[in-house]
Design an enzyme around this catalytic site. Structure first.
Site, PDB file in Angstrom:
ATOM      1  N   ASP A 269      42.880 141.430  63.252  1.00 40.53           N
ATOM      2  CA  ASP A 269      42.979 140.676  62.015  1.00 40.53           C
ATOM      3  C   ASP A 269      41.926 139.571  61.983  1.00 40.53           C
ATOM      4  OD1 ASP A 269      44.572 140.092  59.577  1.00 40.53           O
ATOM      5  OD2 ASP A 269      44.915 138.171  60.566  1.00 40.53           O
TER       6      ASP A 269
ATOM      7  N   GLU B 253      39.032 149.591  80.628  1.00 39.00           N
ATOM      8  CA  GLU B 253      39.822 149.867  81.830  1.00 39.00           C
ATOM      9  C   GLU B 253      40.849 150.964  81.549  1.00 39.00           C
ATOM     10  OE1 GLU B 253      41.695 146.174  82.959  1.00 39.00           O
ATOM     11  OE2 GLU B 253      39.760 145.132  82.982  1.00 39.00           O
TER      12      GLU B 253
END
Ligand code: TEU
Length: 569
Positions: free
Chosen positions: A233, A280
Protein backbone atom coordinates in the site's frame (compact mmCIF):
# COMPACT_ATOMS: atom_id res chain seq x y z
CA UNK A 1 0.52 13.37 -21.89
CA UNK A 2 1.24 9.74 -22.49
CA UNK A 3 1.91 10.33 -26.17
CA UNK A 4 4.87 12.52 -25.40
CA UNK A 5 6.57 9.64 -23.68
CA UNK A 6 6.06 7.09 -26.37
CA UNK A 7 8.92 6.67 -28.73
CA UNK A 8 8.73 5.37 -32.25
CA UNK A 9 7.52 2.02 -33.31
CA UNK A 10 7.08 -0.42 -30.46
CA UNK A 11 6.73 -3.67 -32.25
CA UNK A 12 9.56 -5.61 -30.66
CA UNK A 13 8.86 -5.80 -26.98
CA UNK A 14 9.54 -8.35 -24.35
CA UNK A 15 6.13 -7.62 -22.92
CA UNK A 16 5.75 -10.30 -20.33
CA UNK A 17 9.30 -9.73 -19.24
CA UNK A 18 10.75 -12.94 -20.49
CA UNK A 19 14.10 -12.12 -19.02
CA UNK A 20 13.65 -13.89 -15.75
CA UNK A 21 15.17 -12.35 -12.66
CA UNK A 22 15.88 -13.27 -9.07
CA UNK A 23 14.61 -16.60 -7.82
CA UNK A 24 11.80 -17.42 -10.16
CA UNK A 25 10.44 -20.88 -10.53
CA UNK A 26 9.22 -21.63 -13.99
CA UNK A 27 5.54 -22.42 -14.34
CA UNK A 28 3.33 -22.09 -17.39
CA UNK A 29 5.50 -22.04 -20.49
CA UNK A 30 8.60 -21.58 -18.39
CA UNK A 31 7.44 -18.35 -16.74
CA UNK A 32 7.06 -17.61 -13.03
CA UNK A 33 3.36 -17.87 -12.12
CA UNK A 34 2.87 -14.19 -11.44
CA UNK A 35 4.05 -12.99 -14.85
CA UNK A 36 0.78 -14.02 -16.48
CA UNK A 37 -1.53 -14.30 -13.46
CA UNK A 38 -5.17 -13.27 -13.24
CA UNK A 39 -5.52 -11.96 -9.69
CA UNK A 40 -8.88 -11.40 -8.00
CA UNK A 41 -9.08 -8.62 -5.43
CA UNK A 42 -11.07 -9.70 -2.39
CA UNK A 43 -12.26 -6.68 -0.43
CA UNK A 44 -12.88 -8.86 2.56
CA UNK A 45 -15.27 -6.60 4.45
CA UNK A 46 -17.69 -6.77 1.52
CA UNK A 47 -17.04 -10.24 0.13
CA UNK A 48 -19.15 -12.64 2.24
CA UNK A 49 -20.26 -12.67 5.86
CA UNK A 50 -19.81 -15.99 7.65
CA UNK A 51 -20.88 -15.04 11.17
CA UNK A 52 -23.99 -12.94 10.59
CA UNK A 53 -22.78 -9.53 11.80
CA UNK A 54 -23.23 -7.76 8.45
CA UNK A 55 -19.48 -7.57 7.85
CA UNK A 56 -17.50 -9.84 5.52
CA UNK A 57 -14.95 -12.13 7.17
CA UNK A 58 -12.59 -15.07 6.74
CA UNK A 59 -15.35 -17.62 7.32
CA UNK A 60 -17.31 -16.02 4.47
CA UNK A 61 -14.27 -16.08 2.22
CA UNK A 62 -13.61 -19.74 3.02
CA UNK A 63 -17.19 -20.64 2.20
CA UNK A 64 -16.85 -19.01 -1.24
CA UNK A 65 -13.40 -20.21 -2.25
CA UNK A 66 -14.85 -22.70 -4.68
CA UNK A 67 -16.67 -19.80 -6.37
CA UNK A 68 -13.31 -18.08 -6.84
CA UNK A 69 -11.76 -21.24 -8.20
CA UNK A 70 -14.71 -21.55 -10.62
CA UNK A 71 -13.83 -18.17 -12.11
CA UNK A 72 -10.53 -19.45 -13.46
CA UNK A 73 -8.28 -17.01 -11.60
CA UNK A 74 -4.77 -17.77 -10.38
CA UNK A 75 -4.53 -15.77 -7.16
CA UNK A 76 -6.53 -13.83 -4.59
CA UNK A 77 -5.35 -10.54 -3.13
CA UNK A 78 -7.00 -9.93 0.24
CA UNK A 79 -7.33 -6.31 1.39
CA UNK A 80 -6.01 -5.62 4.93
CA UNK A 81 -7.37 -8.11 7.44
CA UNK A 82 -5.40 -6.99 10.49
CA UNK A 83 -6.80 -5.58 13.76
CA UNK A 84 -7.99 -2.06 13.02
CA UNK A 85 -10.47 0.51 14.28
CA UNK A 86 -11.62 0.60 10.63
CA UNK A 87 -11.41 4.34 10.14
CA UNK A 88 -10.18 3.56 6.64
CA UNK A 89 -11.54 0.01 6.26
CA UNK A 90 -8.44 -1.71 7.55
CA UNK A 91 -5.82 0.63 6.05
CA UNK A 92 -5.34 1.84 9.62
CA UNK A 93 -3.58 -1.10 11.22
CA UNK A 94 -2.97 -1.71 14.91
CA UNK A 95 -0.86 -4.87 14.59
CA UNK A 96 0.31 -6.46 11.34
CA UNK A 97 0.89 -9.98 12.66
CA UNK A 98 -2.66 -10.65 13.82
CA UNK A 99 -6.19 -10.78 12.44
CA UNK A 100 -9.04 -8.32 12.93
CA UNK A 101 -11.34 -10.07 15.45
CA UNK A 102 -14.43 -9.21 13.38
CA UNK A 103 -12.83 -11.18 10.51
CA UNK A 104 -11.59 -14.22 12.44
CA UNK A 105 -8.27 -15.27 13.93
CA UNK A 106 -4.88 -16.56 12.91
CA UNK A 107 -5.97 -20.18 12.75
CA UNK A 108 -8.68 -19.23 10.28
CA UNK A 109 -6.13 -17.23 8.31
CA UNK A 110 -3.90 -20.31 8.15
CA UNK A 111 -6.88 -22.40 7.09
CA UNK A 112 -7.93 -20.08 4.28
CA UNK A 113 -4.36 -19.92 2.96
CA UNK A 114 -4.13 -23.72 2.97
CA UNK A 115 -7.56 -24.18 1.39
CA UNK A 116 -6.82 -21.64 -1.33
CA UNK A 117 -3.59 -23.45 -2.08
CA UNK A 118 -5.36 -26.77 -2.30
CA UNK A 119 -7.65 -25.25 -4.95
CA UNK A 120 -4.62 -24.05 -6.88
CA UNK A 121 -5.02 -20.40 -5.84
CA UNK A 122 -2.14 -18.25 -4.61
CA UNK A 123 -2.74 -15.78 -1.78
CA UNK A 124 -1.49 -12.19 -1.77
CA UNK A 125 -1.86 -10.03 1.36
CA UNK A 126 -1.96 -6.26 1.64
CA UNK A 127 0.82 -4.63 3.67
CA UNK A 128 0.42 -1.02 4.82
CA UNK A 129 3.90 0.35 5.60
CA UNK A 130 3.34 4.09 5.16
CA UNK A 131 1.27 4.57 8.30
CA UNK A 132 -0.29 2.75 11.21
CA UNK A 133 -3.50 3.33 13.06
CA UNK A 134 -3.39 6.09 15.64
CA UNK A 135 -4.58 3.34 18.01
CA UNK A 136 -1.40 1.31 17.45
CA UNK A 137 0.54 0.82 20.72
CA UNK A 138 3.61 2.58 19.31
CA UNK A 139 1.64 5.68 18.42
CA UNK A 140 -0.20 5.69 21.74
CA UNK A 141 3.16 5.49 23.51
CA UNK A 142 4.41 8.32 21.32
CA UNK A 143 1.48 10.50 22.32
CA UNK A 144 2.19 9.69 25.94
CA UNK A 145 5.66 11.16 25.47
CA UNK A 146 7.87 8.07 25.02
CA UNK A 147 10.83 9.41 23.04
CA UNK A 148 11.74 6.08 21.40
CA UNK A 149 8.16 5.70 20.22
CA UNK A 150 8.01 9.30 18.94
CA UNK A 151 11.06 8.58 16.77
CA UNK A 152 9.01 5.99 14.88
CA UNK A 153 6.58 8.64 13.61
CA UNK A 154 6.99 12.15 12.21
CA UNK A 155 6.45 14.76 14.91
CA UNK A 156 7.43 18.39 14.36
CA UNK A 157 6.87 21.70 16.15
CA UNK A 158 4.35 23.97 14.45
CA UNK A 159 5.08 27.24 12.74
CA UNK A 160 3.78 30.61 13.89
CA UNK A 161 4.47 32.45 17.13
CA UNK A 162 3.06 29.69 19.31
CA UNK A 163 3.33 26.73 16.97
CA UNK A 164 -0.27 27.14 15.90
CA UNK A 165 0.40 26.53 12.20
CA UNK A 166 1.23 23.16 10.62
CA UNK A 167 4.96 22.49 10.09
CA UNK A 168 4.60 22.68 6.31
CA UNK A 169 1.96 23.11 3.62
CA UNK A 170 1.39 19.48 2.67
CA UNK A 171 -2.19 18.44 2.02
CA UNK A 172 -3.67 15.14 3.14
CA UNK A 173 -4.85 12.84 0.37
CA UNK A 174 -8.23 12.83 2.06
CA UNK A 175 -8.50 16.63 2.22
CA UNK A 176 -7.31 19.33 4.61
CA UNK A 177 -3.77 19.65 5.96
CA UNK A 178 -1.55 16.56 6.32
CA UNK A 179 -0.77 17.48 9.94
CA UNK A 180 -2.69 17.15 13.19
CA UNK A 181 -1.71 18.85 16.41
CA UNK A 182 -1.29 16.81 19.55
CA UNK A 183 -2.97 17.82 22.77
CA UNK A 184 -1.79 16.49 26.11
CA UNK A 185 -4.01 15.22 28.89
CA UNK A 186 -4.20 18.71 30.38
CA UNK A 187 -5.51 20.05 27.09
CA UNK A 188 -2.27 21.84 26.16
CA UNK A 189 -1.42 21.84 22.44
CA UNK A 190 1.95 20.36 21.53
CA UNK A 191 3.76 19.23 18.39
CA UNK A 192 2.13 18.16 15.15
CA UNK A 193 2.28 14.74 13.53
CA UNK A 194 2.22 13.97 9.83
CA UNK A 195 -0.63 11.99 8.25
CA UNK A 196 -0.63 11.91 4.47
CA UNK A 197 -4.02 10.15 4.68
CA UNK A 198 -6.51 10.30 7.54
CA UNK A 199 -5.74 11.92 10.89
CA UNK A 200 -6.15 8.42 12.36
CA UNK A 201 -3.29 7.20 10.11
CA UNK A 202 0.00 8.71 11.37
CA UNK A 203 2.91 8.27 8.96
CA UNK A 204 5.81 6.11 10.07
CA UNK A 205 9.32 7.53 10.10
CA UNK A 206 11.25 5.17 7.83
CA UNK A 207 14.57 6.52 9.12
CA UNK A 208 13.79 4.61 12.29
CA UNK A 209 15.60 1.24 12.50
CA UNK A 210 12.71 -0.02 14.67
CA UNK A 211 10.24 0.59 11.86
CA UNK A 212 12.46 -1.15 9.32
CA UNK A 213 13.00 -4.17 11.54
CA UNK A 214 9.33 -4.42 12.39
CA UNK A 215 8.23 -4.62 8.77
CA UNK A 216 10.95 -7.12 7.96
CA UNK A 217 9.50 -9.28 10.72
CA UNK A 218 6.00 -8.81 9.33
CA UNK A 219 7.12 -10.00 5.89
CA UNK A 220 8.76 -13.09 7.35
CA UNK A 221 5.81 -13.78 9.63
CA UNK A 222 3.43 -14.11 6.68
CA UNK A 223 5.88 -15.66 4.22
CA UNK A 224 6.50 -18.33 6.85
CA UNK A 225 2.74 -18.93 6.97
CA UNK A 226 2.76 -19.60 3.25
CA UNK A 227 1.45 -16.41 1.67
CA UNK A 228 2.59 -15.97 -1.89
CA UNK A 229 3.09 -12.25 -1.95
CA UNK A 230 2.19 -8.75 -0.86
CA UNK A 231 0.46 -5.80 -2.40
CA UNK A 232 2.32 -2.83 -0.95
CA UNK A 233 0.00 0.00 0.00
CA UNK A 234 1.19 3.53 -0.84
CA UNK A 235 4.55 2.10 -1.87
CA UNK A 236 5.56 5.54 -3.16
CA UNK A 237 5.09 7.35 0.15
CA UNK A 238 7.41 5.89 2.78
CA UNK A 239 10.34 8.27 2.38
CA UNK A 240 9.82 12.03 2.47
CA UNK A 241 12.20 14.71 1.17
CA UNK A 242 14.68 15.59 3.85
CA UNK A 243 13.76 18.67 5.85
CA UNK A 244 10.10 18.23 4.83
CA UNK A 245 10.11 21.30 2.54
CA UNK A 246 6.91 23.05 1.52
CA UNK A 247 5.30 21.74 -1.64
CA UNK A 248 4.23 25.18 -2.83
CA UNK A 249 1.94 25.10 -5.80
CA UNK A 250 2.31 21.37 -6.13
CA UNK A 251 -0.50 20.76 -3.75
CA UNK A 252 -1.88 17.66 -5.39
CA UNK A 253 0.52 14.88 -6.02
CA UNK A 254 -0.94 12.42 -8.20
CA UNK A 255 -0.33 12.61 -11.78
CA UNK A 256 2.25 14.97 -13.06
CA UNK A 257 4.12 16.84 -10.47
CA UNK A 258 7.04 16.18 -8.23
CA UNK A 259 6.14 16.48 -4.60
CA UNK A 260 8.40 16.26 -1.53
CA UNK A 261 6.02 13.80 0.16
CA UNK A 262 5.94 11.23 -2.62
CA UNK A 263 8.09 9.05 -4.82
CA UNK A 264 11.42 10.05 -3.28
CA UNK A 265 14.49 8.20 -4.46
CA UNK A 266 15.37 7.05 -0.94
CA UNK A 267 12.45 4.62 -0.94
CA UNK A 268 14.20 2.22 -3.30
CA UNK A 269 16.68 1.09 -0.70
CA UNK A 270 13.80 -0.17 1.46
CA UNK A 271 12.53 -2.34 -1.37
CA UNK A 272 15.97 -3.76 -2.02
CA UNK A 273 16.02 -5.02 1.54
CA UNK A 274 12.47 -6.41 1.16
CA UNK A 275 13.43 -8.16 -2.03
CA UNK A 276 16.36 -9.86 -0.32
CA UNK A 277 13.93 -11.25 2.28
CA UNK A 278 11.47 -12.33 -0.37
CA UNK A 279 14.22 -14.14 -2.25
CA UNK A 280 14.85 -16.30 0.81
CA UNK A 281 11.52 -17.90 -0.09
CA UNK A 282 10.44 -19.48 -3.32
CA UNK A 283 8.05 -18.05 -5.85
CA UNK A 284 6.82 -15.07 -3.87
CA UNK A 285 5.90 -11.74 -5.40
CA UNK A 286 5.46 -8.07 -4.58
CA UNK A 287 3.01 -5.77 -6.33
CA UNK A 288 3.40 -2.11 -5.53
CA UNK A 289 0.61 0.40 -5.41
CA UNK A 290 2.29 3.30 -7.19
CA UNK A 291 0.45 6.44 -8.10
CA UNK A 292 3.47 8.12 -9.64
CA UNK A 293 4.03 10.62 -12.39
CA UNK A 294 4.68 8.26 -15.25
CA UNK A 295 5.72 4.74 -16.11
CA UNK A 296 9.40 5.68 -16.16
CA UNK A 297 9.20 6.61 -12.49
CA UNK A 298 7.23 3.44 -11.91
CA UNK A 299 9.75 1.22 -13.67
CA UNK A 300 12.47 2.34 -11.26
CA UNK A 301 10.66 0.33 -8.56
CA UNK A 302 10.79 -2.75 -10.77
CA UNK A 303 14.53 -2.97 -11.22
CA UNK A 304 15.89 -6.48 -10.85
CA UNK A 305 16.76 -6.20 -7.16
CA UNK A 306 13.56 -4.38 -6.15
CA UNK A 307 9.89 -5.21 -6.61
CA UNK A 308 8.56 -7.69 -9.11
CA UNK A 309 5.50 -5.83 -10.30
CA UNK A 310 3.41 -2.69 -9.80
CA UNK A 311 -0.06 -1.59 -10.76
CA UNK A 312 0.03 0.54 -13.87
CA UNK A 313 -3.00 2.68 -13.19
CA UNK A 314 -3.14 4.58 -16.50
CA UNK A 315 -5.31 1.81 -17.97
CA UNK A 316 -7.91 2.36 -15.25
CA UNK A 317 -7.86 6.09 -15.94
CA UNK A 318 -8.36 5.62 -19.68
CA UNK A 319 -11.71 6.51 -21.21
CA UNK A 320 -13.37 4.12 -23.64
CA UNK A 321 -11.45 5.51 -26.61
CA UNK A 322 -9.28 3.46 -28.92
CA UNK A 323 -6.59 6.11 -29.45
CA UNK A 324 -5.95 6.62 -25.75
CA UNK A 325 -6.17 2.92 -25.00
CA UNK A 326 -3.46 2.23 -27.52
CA UNK A 327 -1.14 4.92 -26.18
CA UNK A 328 -1.57 3.69 -22.63
CA UNK A 329 -1.05 0.05 -23.57
CA UNK A 330 2.13 0.82 -25.52
CA UNK A 331 3.57 3.01 -22.83
CA UNK A 332 2.91 0.46 -20.08
CA UNK A 333 4.44 -2.38 -22.11
CA UNK A 334 7.47 -0.40 -23.12
CA UNK A 335 8.40 0.82 -19.67
CA UNK A 336 7.79 -2.52 -17.99
CA UNK A 337 9.76 -4.42 -20.60
CA UNK A 338 12.76 -2.13 -20.17
CA UNK A 339 13.22 -3.50 -16.67
CA UNK A 340 12.17 -7.06 -17.47
CA UNK A 341 8.85 -6.80 -15.61
CA UNK A 342 5.43 -7.81 -16.91
CA UNK A 343 2.89 -5.04 -17.54
CA UNK A 344 -0.07 -4.98 -15.17
CA UNK A 345 -3.66 -4.18 -16.13
CA UNK A 346 -6.48 -3.13 -13.87
CA UNK A 347 -9.90 -1.66 -14.60
CA UNK A 348 -11.29 -1.17 -11.10
CA UNK A 349 -10.35 -1.37 -7.45
CA UNK A 350 -11.67 -0.27 -4.07
CA UNK A 351 -10.48 3.31 -4.54
CA UNK A 352 -12.11 4.29 -7.82
CA UNK A 353 -15.56 4.57 -9.37
CA UNK A 354 -16.49 1.16 -10.82
CA UNK A 355 -15.78 1.00 -14.54
CA UNK A 356 -19.36 0.10 -15.54
CA UNK A 357 -20.30 3.55 -14.24
CA UNK A 358 -17.22 5.31 -15.59
CA UNK A 359 -18.07 4.01 -19.05
CA UNK A 360 -21.76 4.90 -18.66
CA UNK A 361 -21.20 8.60 -19.20
CA UNK A 362 -19.62 10.62 -21.99
CA UNK A 363 -15.95 9.81 -22.34
CA UNK A 364 -13.39 12.60 -21.95
CA UNK A 365 -10.50 12.99 -24.39
CA UNK A 366 -7.92 12.59 -21.65
CA UNK A 367 -7.16 10.23 -18.78
CA UNK A 368 -9.40 10.64 -15.72
CA UNK A 369 -7.73 12.96 -13.22
CA UNK A 370 -10.07 12.66 -10.27
CA UNK A 371 -12.49 9.91 -9.44
CA UNK A 372 -14.22 11.89 -6.73
CA UNK A 373 -15.00 15.15 -8.44
CA UNK A 374 -18.74 15.46 -7.89
CA UNK A 375 -19.41 17.49 -10.99
CA UNK A 376 -17.88 14.82 -13.20
CA UNK A 377 -20.11 12.09 -11.82
CA UNK A 378 -23.30 13.87 -10.84
CA UNK A 379 -24.06 16.23 -13.72
CA UNK A 380 -24.77 13.57 -16.30
CA UNK A 381 -27.21 10.68 -16.07
CA UNK A 382 -25.46 7.29 -16.29
CA UNK A 383 -26.48 4.94 -19.13
CA UNK A 384 -25.67 1.72 -17.29
CA UNK A 385 -26.66 -0.53 -20.20
CA UNK A 386 -23.97 1.12 -22.26
CA UNK A 387 -21.59 1.04 -19.31
CA UNK A 388 -21.98 -2.74 -19.00
CA UNK A 389 -21.50 -3.28 -22.75
CA UNK A 390 -18.30 -1.28 -22.67
CA UNK A 391 -17.13 -2.98 -19.49
CA UNK A 392 -17.59 -6.39 -21.11
CA UNK A 393 -15.65 -5.22 -24.16
CA UNK A 394 -12.89 -3.76 -21.99
CA UNK A 395 -12.61 -7.12 -20.23
CA UNK A 396 -11.83 -8.91 -23.49
CA UNK A 397 -9.33 -6.21 -24.36
CA UNK A 398 -7.60 -6.50 -20.98
CA UNK A 399 -7.53 -10.28 -20.91
CA UNK A 400 -6.00 -10.39 -24.37
CA UNK A 401 -3.07 -8.21 -23.31
CA UNK A 402 0.25 -9.73 -22.26
CA UNK A 403 1.09 -9.61 -18.56
CA UNK A 404 -0.86 -9.62 -15.29
CA UNK A 405 -4.53 -8.72 -14.85
CA UNK A 406 -6.25 -7.67 -11.65
CA UNK A 407 -10.01 -8.09 -11.25
CA UNK A 408 -11.91 -6.31 -8.51
CA UNK A 409 -14.61 -8.29 -6.75
CA UNK A 410 -18.05 -7.63 -8.22
CA UNK A 411 -16.80 -6.62 -11.66
CA UNK A 412 -17.46 -10.20 -12.76
CA UNK A 413 -21.12 -9.49 -11.96
CA UNK A 414 -21.11 -6.21 -13.89
CA UNK A 415 -21.80 -4.23 -10.72
CA UNK A 416 -22.10 -0.49 -11.17
CA UNK A 417 -21.07 2.11 -8.61
CA UNK A 418 -23.82 2.56 -6.00
CA UNK A 419 -24.10 6.31 -6.38
CA UNK A 420 -27.20 6.90 -4.28
CA UNK A 421 -26.01 5.76 -0.86
CA UNK A 422 -27.89 7.87 1.66
CA UNK A 423 -25.49 10.39 3.15
CA UNK A 424 -25.92 9.06 6.70
CA UNK A 425 -24.70 5.61 5.63
CA UNK A 426 -21.48 6.79 4.02
CA UNK A 427 -18.34 6.05 6.01
CA UNK A 428 -15.32 6.88 3.83
CA UNK A 429 -13.03 9.31 5.71
CA UNK A 430 -12.47 11.16 2.43
CA UNK A 431 -15.97 12.60 2.80
CA UNK A 432 -15.60 14.08 6.26
CA UNK A 433 -12.00 15.14 5.83
CA UNK A 434 -12.78 16.95 2.57
CA UNK A 435 -15.80 18.54 4.29
CA UNK A 436 -18.13 16.94 1.79
CA UNK A 437 -16.29 18.14 -1.33
CA UNK A 438 -15.49 14.53 -2.15
CA UNK A 439 -18.08 11.83 -2.93
CA UNK A 440 -15.88 9.19 -1.34
CA UNK A 441 -15.30 5.57 -2.25
CA UNK A 442 -18.16 3.76 -0.51
CA UNK A 443 -20.05 3.30 -3.77
CA UNK A 444 -17.52 0.78 -5.11
CA UNK A 445 -17.31 -1.12 -1.80
CA UNK A 446 -20.87 -2.40 -1.46
CA UNK A 447 -21.31 -5.95 -0.04
CA UNK A 448 -21.53 -8.47 -2.87
CA UNK A 449 -24.94 -9.77 -3.97
CA UNK A 450 -24.83 -13.56 -3.89
CA UNK A 451 -28.45 -14.71 -4.12
CA UNK A 452 -32.08 -13.80 -3.62
CA UNK A 453 -34.05 -10.82 -4.81
CA UNK A 454 -33.56 -8.23 -2.08
CA UNK A 455 -30.82 -7.00 0.27
CA UNK A 456 -28.78 -8.57 1.81
CA UNK A 457 -28.76 -10.82 -1.30
CA UNK A 458 -27.22 -13.74 0.59
CA UNK A 459 -24.23 -11.64 1.72
CA UNK A 460 -25.20 -12.47 5.28
CA UNK A 461 -27.57 -15.11 6.64
CA UNK A 462 -29.18 -12.87 9.27
CA UNK A 463 -31.25 -9.72 8.99
CA UNK A 464 -28.50 -7.60 10.53
CA UNK A 465 -27.86 -4.53 8.40
CA UNK A 466 -24.86 -4.88 6.11
CA UNK A 467 -22.05 -2.45 6.96
CA UNK A 468 -22.81 -0.46 3.81
CA UNK A 469 -26.33 -0.61 2.36
CA UNK A 470 -26.99 -2.43 -0.91
CA UNK A 471 -29.21 -1.07 -3.68
CA UNK A 472 -32.70 -2.53 -4.01
CA UNK A 473 -32.35 -3.15 -7.75
CA UNK A 474 -29.50 -5.67 -7.82
CA UNK A 475 -31.59 -8.87 -7.97
CA UNK A 476 -30.57 -9.58 -11.59
CA UNK A 477 -26.91 -9.07 -10.69
CA UNK A 478 -26.52 -11.76 -8.04
CA UNK A 479 -24.21 -14.73 -8.55
CA UNK A 480 -27.25 -16.99 -8.36
CA UNK A 481 -29.09 -15.06 -11.08
CA UNK A 482 -26.11 -15.14 -13.45
CA UNK A 483 -24.69 -18.57 -12.76
CA UNK A 484 -25.13 -20.83 -15.78
CA UNK A 485 -26.70 -18.10 -17.97
CA UNK A 486 -24.42 -17.90 -21.01
CA UNK A 487 -25.41 -14.30 -21.69
CA UNK A 488 -24.45 -13.13 -18.18
CA UNK A 489 -21.39 -11.12 -17.35
CA UNK A 490 -20.36 -13.77 -14.83
CA UNK A 491 -20.28 -16.45 -17.52
CA UNK A 492 -18.41 -14.10 -19.87
CA UNK A 493 -15.71 -13.73 -17.21
CA UNK A 494 -15.51 -17.49 -16.69
CA UNK A 495 -15.36 -18.22 -20.38
CA UNK A 496 -12.81 -15.52 -21.14
CA UNK A 497 -10.58 -16.39 -18.19
CA UNK A 498 -10.61 -20.05 -19.19
CA UNK A 499 -9.67 -19.26 -22.78
CA UNK A 500 -6.96 -16.89 -21.65
CA UNK A 501 -5.49 -19.46 -19.30
CA UNK A 502 -5.72 -22.38 -21.72
CA UNK A 503 -4.82 -20.68 -24.92
CA UNK A 504 -2.84 -17.49 -24.72
CA UNK A 505 -1.81 -16.15 -21.31
CA UNK A 506 1.76 -16.82 -22.38
CA UNK A 507 1.33 -16.17 -26.11
CA UNK A 508 3.84 -13.95 -27.90
CA UNK A 509 3.66 -10.22 -27.42
CA UNK A 510 1.05 -8.24 -29.29
CA UNK A 511 1.37 -6.77 -32.75
CA UNK A 512 -1.01 -4.01 -33.73
CA UNK A 513 -3.21 -4.50 -36.77
CA UNK A 514 -4.08 -1.46 -38.88
CA UNK A 515 -7.67 -0.55 -38.18
CA UNK A 516 -9.97 2.41 -38.85
CA UNK A 517 -10.24 5.26 -36.32
CA UNK A 518 -12.01 4.19 -33.16
CA UNK A 519 -11.15 0.51 -33.64
CA UNK A 520 -8.30 -1.14 -31.81
CA UNK A 521 -7.00 -4.43 -33.14
CA UNK A 522 -4.03 -6.60 -32.36
CA UNK A 523 -2.71 -10.09 -32.79
CA UNK A 524 -1.00 -12.41 -30.30
CA UNK A 525 0.01 -15.61 -31.99
CA UNK A 526 -3.14 -17.04 -33.49
CA UNK A 527 -5.46 -14.82 -31.38
CA UNK A 528 -6.83 -11.55 -32.67
CA UNK A 529 -8.62 -9.04 -30.47
CA UNK A 530 -10.77 -6.30 -32.00
CA UNK A 531 -12.59 -3.65 -30.01
CA UNK A 532 -15.01 -1.14 -31.47
CA UNK A 533 -15.20 2.11 -29.50
CA UNK A 534 -17.20 3.96 -32.17
CA UNK A 535 -20.99 4.34 -32.23
CA UNK A 536 -21.41 2.25 -35.40
CA UNK A 537 -21.01 -1.43 -36.20
CA UNK A 538 -18.02 -2.53 -38.31
CA UNK A 539 -17.70 -5.62 -40.47
CA UNK A 540 -16.49 -8.74 -38.68
CA UNK A 541 -12.84 -9.35 -39.62
CA UNK A 542 -11.92 -12.72 -41.18
CA UNK A 543 -11.23 -15.63 -38.84
CA UNK A 544 -13.35 -17.77 -36.55
CA UNK A 545 -15.04 -16.10 -33.64
CA UNK A 546 -13.85 -17.46 -30.33
CA UNK A 547 -15.74 -15.11 -28.05
CA UNK A 548 -17.52 -11.80 -28.33
CA UNK A 549 -18.48 -9.46 -25.54
CA UNK A 550 -21.84 -8.56 -27.03
CA UNK A 551 -23.47 -11.93 -27.31
CA UNK A 552 -23.62 -15.17 -29.19
CA UNK A 553 -20.65 -16.26 -31.29
CA UNK A 554 -22.30 -15.53 -34.60
CA UNK A 555 -20.52 -13.75 -37.39
CA UNK A 556 -22.55 -10.54 -37.47
CA UNK A 557 -20.72 -7.21 -37.48
CA UNK A 558 -18.75 -6.05 -34.45
CA UNK A 559 -21.28 -3.81 -32.72
CA UNK A 560 -20.60 -0.44 -31.15
CA UNK A 561 -19.00 -0.94 -27.73
CA UNK A 562 -18.18 -4.55 -28.51
CA UNK A 563 -14.97 -6.58 -28.52
CA UNK A 564 -14.33 -9.88 -30.23
CA UNK A 565 -11.69 -12.58 -30.06
CA UNK A 566 -10.93 -14.44 -33.27
CA UNK A 567 -8.58 -17.22 -34.17
CA UNK A 568 -6.88 -16.97 -37.46
CA UNK A 569 -4.85 -20.14 -37.86
O1 TEU B 1 -4.53 4.22 -1.54
C1 TEU B 1 -3.52 5.17 -1.76
C2 TEU B 1 -3.85 6.29 -2.59
O2 TEU B 1 -3.00 7.12 -2.79
C3 TEU B 1 -5.18 6.40 -3.18
O3 TEU B 1 -6.05 7.01 -2.29
C4 TEU B 1 -5.05 7.18 -4.41
O4 TEU B 1 -4.86 8.51 -4.06
C5 TEU B 1 -6.24 7.08 -5.26
O5 TEU B 1 -6.66 5.78 -5.33
C6 TEU B 1 -6.02 7.55 -6.68
O6 TEU B 1 -5.68 8.83 -6.80
C7 TEU B 1 -4.28 3.25 -0.61
C8 TEU B 1 -5.47 2.35 -0.44
O7 TEU B 1 -5.72 1.68 -1.64
C9 TEU B 1 -6.62 3.16 0.04
O8 TEU B 1 -7.80 2.41 0.15
C10 TEU B 1 -6.26 3.75 1.39
O9 TEU B 1 -7.27 4.62 1.81
C11 TEU B 1 -4.94 4.51 1.33
O10 TEU B 1 -3.93 3.79 0.65
C12 TEU B 1 -4.41 4.76 2.71
O11 TEU B 1 -3.92 3.57 3.24
Amino acid sequence: MIAREISGDLVVLDAIGLRSRGRETAGRAGLAWWRTAAVYQCYIRSFADGNGDGVGDIAGLRSRLSYLASLGIDAVWINPWYPSPQHDVGYDVIEYRAIEPAYGDLSEADAVIAEAHSLGLKVILDIVPNHSSSQAPWFQAALAGDEAARARYIFRPGRGSSGELPPNDWASEFGGPAWARTIDELGRPGEWYLHLFGAQQPDFNWDSPDVRRYFEDVLRFWFDRGVDGFRIDVAYGLVKASGLPDAGERGYIQYNEEHPAWDQDGVHEIYRSWRAICDEYEDRVFVAELWVRNNERLAAYLRADELHTAFQFDFLRTPFRADLMREVIDNARLRASEVGAPPTWVLSNHDVVRHVTRYARSQPDHLVESFWDKSRWEDEQADLGRGVRRARAALLLMLALPGIVYLYQGEELGLPEFEDIPQEHRVDPRITQSEGADVGRDGCRIPLPWSGTAPPYGFTETDTATWLPQPVDWSALTVEAQDGDPSSTLELYRHALRLRREQFADAPDLEWIDAPAGILAFRRGSLECWINTTSDPVAMPPGSVLLRSGGEPVDGPVAADEAVWLTTS
